[in-house]
Design a protein around this motif. Structure first.
Motif, short mmCIF file in Angstrom:
data_model
loop_
_atom_site.label_atom_id
_atom_site.label_comp_id
_atom_site.label_asym_id
_atom_site.label_seq_id
_atom_site.Cartn_x
_atom_site.Cartn_y
_atom_site.Cartn_z
N GLU A 146 0.85 -1.19 0.00
CA GLU A 146 0.00 0.00 0.00
C GLU A 146 0.89 1.25 0.00
OE1 GLU A 146 -3.17 0.00 2.91
OE2 GLU A 146 -3.05 2.16 3.08
N ASP A 147 0.51 2.20 -0.82
CA ASP A 147 1.28 3.45 -0.91
C ASP A 147 1.13 4.25 0.38
OD1 ASP A 147 0.10 3.87 -4.33
OD2 ASP A 147 1.71 2.63 -3.51
N GLN A 148 2.27 4.75 0.90
CA GLN A 148 2.24 5.51 2.15
C GLN A 148 3.11 6.75 2.05
OE1 GLN A 148 3.41 2.77 5.30
NE2 GLN A 148 1.27 2.43 5.81
N VAL A 149 2.63 7.81 2.72
CA VAL A 149 3.37 9.06 2.78
C VAL A 149 3.44 9.50 4.24
CG1 VAL A 149 3.39 11.48 2.07
CG2 VAL A 149 2.59 9.72 0.48
N ASN A 193 10.12 17.44 5.74
CA ASN A 193 10.43 16.15 5.15
C ASN A 193 9.18 15.39 4.75
OD1 ASN A 193 10.82 12.97 5.90
ND2 ASN A 193 12.57 13.81 4.79
N CYS A 194 9.28 14.67 3.64
CA CYS A 194 8.22 13.79 3.17
C CYS A 194 8.87 12.48 2.74
CB CYS A 194 7.48 14.43 2.00
SG CYS A 194 6.32 13.32 1.16
N SER A 195 8.64 11.42 3.50
CA SER A 195 9.16 10.11 3.10
C SER A 195 8.00 9.29 2.54
CB SER A 195 9.83 9.39 4.27
OG SER A 195 8.90 9.16 5.31
N TYR A 196 8.30 8.47 1.54
CA TYR A 196 7.20 7.78 0.86
C TYR A 196 7.56 6.33 0.53
CZ TYR A 196 9.94 8.83 -3.34
OH TYR A 196 10.95 8.91 -4.27
N THR A 197 6.52 5.52 0.44
CA THR A 197 6.63 4.14 -0.03
C THR A 197 5.57 3.98 -1.10
OG1 THR A 197 7.27 3.39 2.18
CG2 THR A 197 6.58 1.71 0.60
N VAL A 198 6.00 3.70 -2.32
CA VAL A 198 5.05 3.60 -3.43
C VAL A 198 5.57 2.57 -4.42
CG1 VAL A 198 6.12 5.46 -4.77
CG2 VAL A 198 3.69 4.94 -5.08
N SER A 199 4.65 1.87 -5.04
CA SER A 199 5.01 0.85 -6.03
C SER A 199 5.22 1.52 -7.38
CB SER A 199 3.92 -0.21 -6.11
OG SER A 199 2.67 0.42 -6.33
N GLY A 200 6.37 2.14 -7.54
CA GLY A 200 6.64 2.86 -8.78
C GLY A 200 6.10 4.27 -8.71
#
Lengths: 117, 112
Positions: free
Chosen positions: B1-4, B22-29
């Protein structure tokens, strides 16, 4: 250039009542979005329209929320019956581009603040 | 799941005191990362789009940068009118949805 228009700005209802919000996007914008923003949170997409068609409604609670976009211009978002957790600001946005051309530049209205008692 | 995830949640600065959000993210592409500004009682207002690591964008006292895992919004010599909540959002390149996934925002207060 006129911005995204929303009404009403504020609405207070009792739980289990119904409510409707209206949005008029920027002229010529094909894509229209409804976002829900709960206090202290970022906006969450409820539904995206491309002209008359629905592109994404995966996060719309379909048992109580409905939305339509007649003639590819104005849109209404309805909640029936409302729950306490629906208290939020409902933001309408529009964009010129969509699909591969989507630049992420959304133009937001000022929002409709809903309080459910 | 995409997370910010945005940090800090709130930041108080004196006028002229530079800092970064700061903005850290996890995204599938990642298709794009976006910064918006939101004033109280208003809808978010678009600031920047960043598409690839190493990209930078500037607007007045704001500069946004992007790496493969995070983005920074640098504020140089802020003024009281820069006080607002700054929202970061990502758009995934994969899948049919074009939705923006927003973080909770950083509330910036600049004191005169």
């Amino acid at each position: 250039e006129a911005g995204v228009a929303q009404s009403p700005r504020y609405k207070i209802i009792e739980k289990r009542q119904s409510v409707a919000f209206w949005c008029n996007p920027i002229s010529g914008h094909a894509t229209l979005y409804w976002y829900q923003q709960i206090l202290g949170q970022g906006p969450k997409l409820l539904i995206q329209f491309q002209n008359n068609g629905v592109v994404d409604d995966s996060q719309l609670p379909k048992d109580r929320f409905s939305a339509e976009r007649l003639k590819g211009v104005d849109s209404t978002l309805k909640i029936q019956p409302a729950k306490l957790e629906d208290s939020a600001v409902y933001l309408c946005a529009s964009s010129l581009d969509s699909g591969l051309l989507n630049t992420g530049e959304l133009f937001f209205g000022e929002g409709s603040r809903l309080t459910v008692l | 799941e995409d997370q910010v995830t945005q940090s800090p949640e709130a930041l108080r600065l004196q006028e002229g005191e530079s800092s970064s959000l700061n903005c850290s993210y996890t995204v599938s592409g990642l298709r794009g990362l976006f910064w918006y500004r939101q004033d109280p009682g208003k809808g978010p207002e678009f600031l920047f789009t960043l598409y690839s690591a190493g990209e930078e964008k500037e607007k007045e006292r704001l500069k946004a940068t992007l790496t493969k895992k995070e983005s920074f919004l640098h504020i140089t010599a802020p003024k009281p009118e820069d006080s607002a909540t700054y929202l970061c959002a990502v758009q995934a390149a994969q899948g049919g949805s074009e939705k923006l996934v927003f973080g909770k925002g950083t509330k910036l207060t600049v004191n005169p």
